[in-house]
Design an enzyme around this catalytic site. Structure first.
Site, short mmCIF file in Angstrom:
data_model
loop_
_atom_site.label_atom_id
_atom_site.label_comp_id
_atom_site.label_asym_id
_atom_site.label_seq_id
_atom_site.Cartn_x
_atom_site.Cartn_y
_atom_site.Cartn_z
N ASP A 1 44.60 35.39 39.25
CA ASP A 1 42.83 35.53 38.62
C ASP A 1 42.29 34.30 38.22
O ASP A 1 42.88 33.24 38.13
CB ASP A 1 42.53 36.79 37.86
CG ASP A 1 41.15 36.96 37.33
OD1 ASP A 1 40.02 36.87 38.63
OD2 ASP A 1 40.50 36.40 36.44
N SER A 2 41.04 33.79 38.41
CA SER A 2 39.99 33.25 38.07
C SER A 2 40.61 32.37 36.40
O SER A 2 40.37 31.77 36.08
CB SER A 2 38.89 32.95 38.23
OG SER A 2 38.32 34.10 37.29
N HIS B 1 36.08 41.76 35.40
CA HIS B 1 35.60 42.11 34.09
C HIS B 1 35.31 43.34 34.14
O HIS B 1 34.86 44.08 32.44
CB HIS B 1 34.33 40.67 33.94
CG HIS B 1 35.22 39.29 33.54
ND1 HIS B 1 35.53 38.72 34.92
CD2 HIS B 1 34.90 38.07 32.40
CE1 HIS B 1 36.32 37.78 33.76
NE2 HIS B 1 35.45 37.78 32.72
N CYS C 1 40.93 38.26 41.74
CA CYS C 1 39.99 38.21 41.53
C CYS C 1 38.83 38.68 41.80
O CYS C 1 39.30 37.88 44.28
CB CYS C 1 39.90 36.53 41.54
SG CYS C 1 38.70 35.83 41.16
N GLU D 1 33.10 38.37 28.08
CA GLU D 1 34.09 37.15 27.57
C GLU D 1 34.41 37.19 26.00
O GLU D 1 34.93 37.11 25.08
CB GLU D 1 34.43 35.97 28.09
CG GLU D 1 35.00 36.39 29.44
CD GLU D 1 35.58 34.88 30.13
OE1 GLU D 1 34.62 33.84 29.79
OE2 GLU D 1 36.16 34.87 31.36
N CYS E 1 34.10 42.90 40.66
CA CYS E 1 34.81 42.10 40.00
C CYS E 1 35.39 42.07 38.81
O CYS E 1 35.40 43.15 37.90
CB CYS E 1 33.18 41.35 38.71
SG CYS E 1 33.34 39.71 37.78
N1 DGL Z 1 37.29 36.98 38.06
C1 DGL Z 1 36.02 36.07 38.62
C2 DGL Z 1 35.79 37.37 39.45
O1 DGL Z 1 36.57 38.87 39.65
C3 DGL Z 1 35.58 36.72 37.40
C4 DGL Z 1 35.70 35.90 36.63
C5 DGL Z 1 34.90 33.98 37.72
O2 DGL Z 1 33.70 34.00 38.25
O3 DGL Z 1 35.17 33.27 37.31
O4 DGL Z 1 34.62 37.81 40.56
#
Ligand code: DGL
Length: 274
Positions: free
Chosen positions: A16-17, A193, A79, A159, A191
């Site tokens: 993931d990011s 999160h 992600c 976050e 997303c």
């Molecule tokens: N992990 C990203 C997503 O699922 C969200 C956080 C980011 O923008 O890096 O889109």
């Protein structure tokens, strides 16, 4: 026999990011308790949601290659932003010779299976800009009505652990109180999160709307892929998880426990140094 030349007792690579993908990792380790995982969070470059496609693709390919070098038998693109920008090019990368599961296709299939006709999608700016969810849904059901909206305030809010309060409710309400979202049957949380605020969103939109996220459906898809390719871990070897991040701070450590719903040890591994 496996059609991929990989070790069935190797780890599953998940990336993931940042730390948001731990929501997906948690579903995977719950559903597949025999499997070891290597999680990589690219905290040095987050948020991907605000990056260009070129940058997101570059990061995604490099991380996949890193996970393969760690002996991963398959890769999960946890992600949404990376999956919408780079999944197609990952599938065309000749160096990635393992099964790849993402979080977009299983959620699209879930919408089709449940036969919804009008859906809303909320996600990062880059995911919405990609238009991938809408295109994939329309390719499977030409009369589906899809309304999508970038909700960029939600990632930093979550976050910070800033939810379940009057201000977070107000922000979510402000985003969702949109004429295009009237009469939707399902709202897709596209997303990593957003599962953390799923209950809050559900209470705002009401029970007539199904609020869906990718965590469980992606884990189930991964299970199917392991079975289809005969690469489930059937050995007695002890399960070992690694959680790596490209940048490590105290706040990442604290937030990680929320996303994984349990204490984990994050290790700093800056794959961008070399
Ligand atoms: N992990 C990203 C997503 O699922 C969200 C956080 C980011 O923008 O890096 O889109």
């Amino acid at each position: 026999m496996t059609s991929f030349d990989v070790q069935a007792n190797g780890p599953i690579g998940i990336f993931d990011s940042g730390i948001g993908g731990l929501t997906v990792a948690k579903s995977i380790t719950d559903l597949l308790p025999n499997e070891s995982i290597i999680y990589f969070g690219d905290t040095k470059h987050l948020p991907y949601g605000e990056k260009s496609d070129v940058a997101i693709k570059h990061y995604t390919h490099k991380i996949c290659h890193f996970l393969l070098a760690q002996g991963c038998k398959c890769i999960v693109v946890a992600c949404n932003t990376a999956a919408t920008a780079a999944y197609d090019s990952v599938m065309n990368d000749d160096l990635i010779k393992v099964p790849v599961v993402d979080v977009v296709n299983p959620l699209v299939d879930e919408v089709i299976n449940q036969d919804f006709e009008k859906v809303g999608i909320i996600a990062t700016r880059a995911t919405i800009r990609s238009d991938k969810y809408r295109q994939k849904l329309l390719s499977k059901k030409s009369n589906i009505e899809v309304h999508q909206m970038a909700t960029p305030l939600l990632v930093p809010m979550i976050e910070e652990g800033f939810y379940q309060n009057n201000i977070s409710k107000e922000i979510i309400h402000k985003y969702l109180d949109n004429a295009a979202f009237k009469d939707i049957e399902a709202l897709l949380l596209a997303c990593t999160h957003y599962p953390l605020i799923k209950d809050e969103i559900q209470s705002i939109v009401g029970n007539e709307i199904s609020v869906l996220d990718s965590t469980l459906v992606a884990a189930s898809r991964l299970k199917e892929v392991l079975v289809e390719n005969n690469i489930e871990n059937n050995t007695d070897q002890a399960v070992k998880h690694k959680f790596l991040v490209s940048d490590l701070t105290d706040s990442f450590k604290q937030t990680a426990a929320h996303f994984y719903q349990g204490e984990i040890d994050l290790e700093w591994n800056d794959i961008w140094k070399s």
